[in-house]
Design a protein around this motif. Structure first.
Motif, PDB file in Angstrom:
ATOM      1  N   LEU A 253      29.167  51.226  47.837  1.00 27.83           N
ATOM      2  CA  LEU A 253      30.387  51.984  48.107  1.00 27.83           C
ATOM      3  C   LEU A 253      31.127  52.335  46.813  1.00 27.83           C
ATOM      4  CD1 LEU A 253      31.821  50.143  51.256  1.00 27.83           C
ATOM      5  CD2 LEU A 253      30.935  52.484  51.171  1.00 27.83           C
ATOM      6  N   SER A 254      31.186  51.373  45.899  1.00 25.05           N
ATOM      7  CA  SER A 254      31.908  51.615  44.641  1.00 25.05           C
ATOM      8  C   SER A 254      31.228  52.696  43.815  1.00 25.05           C
ATOM      9  CB  SER A 254      31.997  50.316  43.832  1.00 25.05           C
ATOM     10  OG  SER A 254      32.740  49.340  44.528  1.00 25.05           O
ATOM     11  N   TYR A 255      29.905  52.610  43.689  1.00 29.23           N
ATOM     12  CA  TYR A 255      29.197  53.619  42.895  1.00 29.23           C
ATOM     13  C   TYR A 255      29.166  54.961  43.624  1.00 29.23           C
ATOM     14  CZ  TYR A 255      25.696  56.017  40.128  1.00 29.23           C
ATOM     15  OH  TYR A 255      25.056  56.937  39.346  1.00 29.23           O
TER      16      TYR A 255
ATOM     17  N   LEU B 190      40.227  56.300  48.274  1.00 34.07           N
ATOM     18  CA  LEU B 190      39.944  56.185  49.704  1.00 34.07           C
ATOM     19  C   LEU B 190      38.766  55.245  49.968  1.00 34.07           C
ATOM     20  CD1 LEU B 190      40.510  59.775  51.136  1.00 34.07           C
ATOM     21  CD2 LEU B 190      41.778  57.704  51.653  1.00 34.07           C
ATOM     22  N   VAL B 191      37.863  55.138  48.999  1.00 33.53           N
ATOM     23  CA  VAL B 191      36.773  54.170  49.151  1.00 33.53           C
ATOM     24  C   VAL B 191      37.341  52.759  49.183  1.00 33.53           C
ATOM     25  CG1 VAL B 191      34.642  53.284  48.144  1.00 33.53           C
ATOM     26  CG2 VAL B 191      35.150  55.709  48.029  1.00 33.53           C
ATOM     27  N   ARG B 192      38.375  52.522  48.379  1.00 33.40           N
ATOM     28  CA  ARG B 192      39.013  51.197  48.396  1.00 33.40           C
ATOM     29  C   ARG B 192      39.672  50.933  49.749  1.00 33.40           C
ATOM     30  NH1 ARG B 192      36.345  48.928  44.662  1.00 33.40           N
ATOM     31  NH2 ARG B 192      37.763  47.161  44.920  1.00 33.40           N
ATOM     32  N   ILE B 193      40.118  51.998  50.425  1.00 31.44           N
ATOM     33  CA  ILE B 193      40.663  51.824  51.773  1.00 31.44           C
ATOM     34  C   ILE B 193      39.558  51.345  52.711  1.00 31.44           C
ATOM     35  CG2 ILE B 193      41.603  53.051  53.785  1.00 31.44           C
ATOM     36  CD1 ILE B 193      43.172  54.811  51.890  1.00 31.44           C
ATOM     37  N   VAL B 194      38.363  51.930  52.567  1.00 37.04           N
ATOM     38  CA  VAL B 194      37.231  51.490  53.392  1.00 37.04           C
ATOM     39  C   VAL B 194      36.926  50.022  53.122  1.00 37.04           C
ATOM     40  CG1 VAL B 194      34.777  51.826  53.873  1.00 37.04           C
ATOM     41  CG2 VAL B 194      36.240  53.809  53.490  1.00 37.04           C
ATOM     42  N   ILE B 195      36.829  49.648  51.846  1.00 40.43           N
ATOM     43  CA  ILE B 195      36.523  48.262  51.478  1.00 40.43           C
ATOM     44  C   ILE B 195      37.621  47.325  51.981  1.00 40.43           C
ATOM     45  CG2 ILE B 195      36.255  46.672  49.534  1.00 40.43           C
ATOM     46  CD1 ILE B 195      34.897  48.953  48.015  1.00 40.43           C
TER      47      ILE B 195
ATOM     48  N   SER C 185      27.845  62.764  51.125  1.00 38.84           N
ATOM     49  CA  SER C 185      27.893  62.845  49.663  1.00 38.84           C
ATOM     50  C   SER C 185      27.715  61.469  49.038  1.00 38.84           C
ATOM     51  CB  SER C 185      29.222  63.457  49.212  1.00 38.84           C
ATOM     52  OG  SER C 185      29.387  64.759  49.738  1.00 38.84           O
ATOM     53  N   LEU C 186      28.275  60.456  49.689  1.00 41.14           N
ATOM     54  CA  LEU C 186      28.118  59.085  49.201  1.00 41.14           C
ATOM     55  C   LEU C 186      26.642  58.690  49.199  1.00 41.14           C
ATOM     56  CD1 LEU C 186      30.320  56.038  49.985  1.00 41.14           C
ATOM     57  CD2 LEU C 186      27.874  55.847  50.362  1.00 41.14           C
ATOM     58  N   LEU C 187      25.944  58.948  50.307  1.00 41.12           N
ATOM     59  CA  LEU C 187      24.523  58.606  50.394  1.00 41.12           C
ATOM     60  C   LEU C 187      23.698  59.418  49.388  1.00 41.12           C
ATOM     61  CD1 LEU C 187      24.116  58.353  54.271  1.00 41.12           C
ATOM     62  CD2 LEU C 187      24.193  56.464  52.619  1.00 41.12           C
ATOM     63  N   LYS C 188      24.069  60.675  49.204  1.00 38.20           N
ATOM     64  CA  LYS C 188      23.348  61.502  48.247  1.00 38.20           C
ATOM     65  C   LYS C 188      23.526  60.972  46.830  1.00 38.20           C
ATOM     66  CE  LYS C 188      22.760  66.291  46.709  1.00 38.20           C
ATOM     67  NZ  LYS C 188      23.230  67.695  46.858  1.00 38.20           N
ATOM     68  N   LYS C 189      24.724  60.489  46.525  1.00 36.34           N
ATOM     69  CA  LYS C 189      24.979  59.916  45.207  1.00 36.34           C
ATOM     70  C   LYS C 189      24.143  58.660  44.987  1.00 36.34           C
ATOM     71  CE  LYS C 189      27.137  59.296  41.268  1.00 36.34           C
ATOM     72  NZ  LYS C 189      26.835  60.161  40.113  1.00 36.34           N
ATOM     73  N   LEU C 190      23.972  57.863  46.044  1.00 35.17           N
ATOM     74  CA  LEU C 190      23.231  56.615  45.922  1.00 35.17           C
ATOM     75  C   LEU C 190      21.726  56.841  45.805  1.00 35.17           C
ATOM     76  CD1 LEU C 190      25.082  54.335  48.510  1.00 35.17           C
ATOM     77  CD2 LEU C 190      25.174  54.173  46.031  1.00 35.17           C
TER      78      LEU C 190
ATOM     79  N   GLY D 157      30.318  60.263  44.265  1.00 34.22           N
ATOM     80  CA  GLY D 157      29.726  61.336  45.051  1.00 34.22           C
ATOM     81  C   GLY D 157      30.689  61.903  46.065  1.00 34.22           C
ATOM     82  N   MET D 158      31.510  61.032  46.666  1.00 35.15           N
ATOM     83  CA  MET D 158      32.520  61.498  47.613  1.00 35.15           C
ATOM     84  C   MET D 158      33.536  62.388  46.906  1.00 35.15           C
ATOM     85  SD  MET D 158      33.056  57.951  49.748  1.00 35.15           S
ATOM     86  CE  MET D 158      34.305  58.599  50.840  1.00 35.15           C
ATOM     87  N   SER D 159      33.854  62.048  45.668  1.00 39.21           N
ATOM     88  CA  SER D 159      34.830  62.840  44.915  1.00 39.21           C
ATOM     89  C   SER D 159      34.287  64.229  44.591  1.00 39.21           C
ATOM     90  CB  SER D 159      35.213  62.117  43.622  1.00 39.21           C
ATOM     91  OG  SER D 159      35.842  60.886  43.899  1.00 39.21           O
ATOM     92  N   PHE D 160      33.047  64.270  44.080  1.00 40.50           N
ATOM     93  CA  PHE D 160      32.482  65.554  43.664  1.00 40.50           C
ATOM     94  C   PHE D 160      31.977  66.373  44.848  1.00 40.50           C
ATOM     95  CE2 PHE D 160      31.959  63.061  39.686  1.00 40.50           C
ATOM     96  CZ  PHE D 160      32.706  63.885  38.858  1.00 40.50           C
TER      97      PHE D 160
END
Length: 364
Positions: free
Chosen positions: A310-312, A327-332, A48-53, A316-319
């Motif tokens: 990752l931030s933007y 959780l993205v901040r955990i990755v960062i 979903s993250l990649l799809k958002k990007l 996508g991960m949420s939706f």
């Protein structure tokens, strides 16, 4: 002997490349574990993250827009690091640059070819002078730049809010009046091509700034002096370099980059300035970008792309997978942890490097 030295150099270069790469992989794995612990599907989340990007021209344009301020703030932090200074005040310099550009953008009535450049220059100078204050306190009074710069972050926040509230606030709102169109720096044709994503000239200038970062530090006499003072102030003083002036100069240049980040957020993205209860966070993310990039120009570029993406992409991960953006901040945070903990990363890659080095020695 030369062949053995060559093997050692190749091993060192491979290590310097592998450490951030492995740190990123470990950070993504830690994020996946956190998602699993929360009952989320990490594969779906990263998809979903990649799809958002990359899912649409608009999303790609907005991802570039999110990366741009990190290019500036990462360069600001990396420049200071390379000269032996820890500029943790990028956040405050960002806000002063934003405020300087807002003041010029609202108050003056000039043709676009004068108005926009003047707003950019004034905003950059505001960020540079705010950073130079930290450099002056260190050079003349011996005040640690970490302490003074982090305190000046909050001074900049409240000073910016006061200026907007006292002179430029829009009636009944917590933001300034709109900046005049002649001062805005959007790229209309590119924005149209990207489905009206907020594209602006700041992206181009940020990429040029990375080149300027390299040229100043590694291709000029001034850059040599800046790095010499960072490596050993006593040796630089013995060599006839004015150490105090060099410290102030280094912080000023670093602040210029930070100020430009704020300038283009105001002139290129929002078109006004909002009064804030807390700093934006771009300055602190810039520290992570600089660390991930090893304080090198190309490293800052790649680090900004990773962190901005990752931030933007977190939306996508949420939706797409229901994953909270936190959780993205955990990755960062995990990536930053592994970058800072070289020993842990090298523990994972040492067996691989050891086997490769042994094979080369046997070949010799």
């Amino acid at each position: 002997m030369d062949k053995v030295k060559g093997i050692a150099d190749k091993t060192f270069n491979k290590t310097s490349f592998l450490v951030p790469l492995v740190a990123i992989i470990l950070g993504l794995l830690c994020g996946a574990i956190a998602m699993l612990a929360g009952g989320f599907d990490p594969i779906l989340a990263y998809q979903s993250l990649l799809k958002k990007l990359f899912g649409s021209p608009y999303d790609m344009g907005e991802a570039i827009r999110a990366i741009t301020p990190l290019l500036f703030t990462g360069t600001a932090v990396a420049f200071a690091f390379r000269t032996g200074l820890f500029n943790i005040g990028v956040e405050g310099q960002f806000m002063m640059g934003m405020t300087g550009a807002t003041v010029i953008g609202i108050t003056l009535d000039l043709p676009w070819y004068l108005h926009a450049p003047l707003a950019i220059i004034v905003g950059a100078l505001c960020g540079g002078l705010w950073a130079a204050l930290t450099g002056y306190l260190k050079a003349v009074r011996g005040v640690n730049e970490v302490i003074s710069s982090i305190m000046l972050n909050w001074v900049a926040l409240y000073l910016s809010n006061y200026i907007i509230r006292a002179f430029f606030v829009a009636k009944g709102q917590q933001k300034s009046d709109p900046i005049q169109e002649s001062a805005l720096v959007s790229i209309g044709w590119l924005s149209d091509a990207m489905d009206h994503a907020r594209m602006h000239w700041g992206t181009v200038i940020a990429l040029l700034g990375i080149g300027v970062f390299y040229i100043i530090l590694w291709r000029t006499k001034q850059g040599y002096e800046l790095r010499a003072v960072g490596q050993s102030p006593d040796a630089a003083l013995y060599a006839g370099i004015n150490v105090n002036r060099t410290i102030v100069k280094s912080m000023f240049i670093s602040g210029l980059f930070a100020g430009l980040a704020g300038v283009f957020e105001t002139l290129g993205v929002f078109g006004y300035q909002t009064m804030l209860a807390a700093p934006w966070g771009y300055g602190f993310d810039g520290i992570a970008v600089a660390l991930l990039g090893g304080n090198t120009p190309i490293g800052v570029l790649l680090g900004a792309i990773l962190f901005g993406g990752l931030s933007y992409g977190s939306a996508g991960m949420s939706f797409g997978a229901g994953v909270p953006p936190e959780l993205v901040r955990i990755v960062i945070g995990s990536i930053i942890f592994f970058i800072a903990s070289h020993g842990i990363v090298k523990f994972f890659i040492k067996p691989f490097l050891g086997r490769r080095a042994d094979k080369r020695k046997e070949a010799i």
